[in-house]
Write a protein that holds these residues in place. Structure first.
Motif, short mmCIF file in Angstrom:
data_model
loop_
_atom_site.label_atom_id
_atom_site.label_comp_id
_atom_site.label_asym_id
_atom_site.label_seq_id
_atom_site.Cartn_x
_atom_site.Cartn_y
_atom_site.Cartn_z
N THR A 120 0.78 -1.38 0.07
CA THR A 120 -0.55 0.22 -0.15
C THR A 120 0.73 1.44 0.13
O THR A 120 0.81 2.33 -0.45
N ALA A 210 -5.22 1.19 4.44
CA ALA A 210 -5.50 2.33 3.55
C ALA A 210 -6.26 3.15 4.62
O ALA A 210 -7.32 4.61 3.72
N SER A 344 -5.06 -2.50 -0.66
CA SER A 344 -5.16 -3.59 0.07
C SER A 344 -6.23 -4.38 0.44
O SER A 344 -5.31 -5.80 1.09
#
Length: 354
Positions: A120, A210, A344
């Motif tokens: 991420t 996230a 993610s």
């Protein structure tokens, strides 16, 4: 971590340092006023959260704070306490959570999330660079929004801005943009998690990797469930430690690009030291040094401090300033954030963790 509030650095006259209250007496800005307001609204949000568990106290705290700031207004007398509540009180609340988590759980969860976190993080920087070029934004603004999305929101932006020699305008734009999507995430992620049928661990990992700021991760996680909140908090703290290597890489890139000496980076300044105290609290719990009679009160106290800190963050959110930021930075923040959220979920699916 939570966004940096704009607190006046210098006040030129006595008229500006004192506010005449309803009782006719002057009041000087102090932490006490802002902390008292944050605590009062936080207590209301905490109680409402008991009656409205699907929304939860953390989310209600942010919403009440935002409503108060943008409808009633927050005078300068409250500014120091609101700023203190949105940063230090949040850190205390996370340290308090450590007293109810074993060190083994922290290490296992943090280690298991590292692969997803690295993906991420890479996605955030790549998306910010590609979208930024397409939108015609400055490289510094793209870097700030990228690092804020990748690591820990306003704290990462504050640590990176002096390294890349960003001006105040780009820094303010980045902080405002990141904060807007923090608020959206708190409201949207729990709903999407239930729609997707995510487990507590799956949602905690998704929120922890996230969502940008620690405050929003905690709010979304505990709105989903206590177990999801624990996982989300640990994952987010693991992610926050990456601020050091990221800042060192950015400093090295800036030095190479400028063909001069390496940019100075203060590791002591950028390191999130409250994580060390969180680990210490977890170690105390693991060693059995927390009496059983104190464990539940400590957990409730940390939960209330979370709601209070999030209320302070709501009190520092200026919706007019966010609207004035313009459309292109918002599109950059939105695109980067969506890319991170999808990466993610994608990594969790590939690793069989959903």
């Amino acid at each position: 971590m939570p966004p940096i509030s704009a607190v006046p650095q210098a006040v030129p006259s006595a008229m500006q340092t004192r506010e005449i209250g309803a009782d006719g007496h002057g009041r000087s800005p102090s932490r006490l006023h802002g902390l008292a307001l944050s605590a009062a609204l936080g207590l209301l949000a905490w109680r409402l959260g008991v009656w409205l568990p699907l929304i939860g106290g953390p989310v209600l705290g942010i919403l009440l704070g935002m409503a108060w700031r943008n409808v009633i207004g927050v005078s300068p007398v409250y500014a120091p306490g609101v700023a203190y509540g949105s940063r230090q009180v949040l850190q205390w609340s996370i340290i308090g959570l450590g007293f109810s988590l074993s060190l083994g759980q922290v290490v296992d969860t943090g280690g298991a999330s590292l692969a997803v976190t690295l993906v991420t993080l890479s996605t955030a920087f790549l998306a910010a660079w590609v979208l930024g070029r397409w939108l015609g934004l400055t490289g510094r603004l793209c870097t700030l929004i990228g690092v804020g999305t990748a690591i820990c929101g306003g704290s990462a932006i504050a640590a990176t801005a002096p390294i890349i020699q960003s001006d105040g305008h780009d820094t303010a734009l980045a902080v405002s943009t990141i904060f807007l999507f923090n608020v959206v995430a708190v409201l949207l992620f729990p709903f999407l998690g239930h729609v997707l049928g995510l487990s507590d661990a799956g949602f905690g990992l998704w929120a922890g990797t996230a969502i940008n700021d620690t405050s929003s991760v905690v709010a979304a996680g505990y709105s989903y469930s206590v177990a999801a909140g624990d996982v989300a908090t640990i994952v987010k703290l693991t992610r926050a430690t990456l601020i050091i290597p990221v800042c060192l890489v950015i400093a090295g890139w800036m030095a190479w690009h400028a063909r001069r000496g390496a940019a100075r980076v203060s590791l002591r300044r950028i390191f999130p030291w409250f994580i060390v105290w969180f680990l210490a609290a977890s170690a105390v719990h693991t060693l059995g040094w927390v009496p059983a009679v104190l464990q539940e009160p400590l957990h409730h106290a940390s939960q209330f401090l979370i709601v209070m800190a999030l209320t302070a963050i709501g009190l520092s959110s200026d919706l007019r300033r966010m609207a004035a930021a313009g459309l292109r930075p918002l599109l950059l923040g939105l695109g980067t954030w969506v890319a991170v959220a999808l990466s993610s979920l994608g990594m969790q699916a590939l690793m069989g963790m959903l």
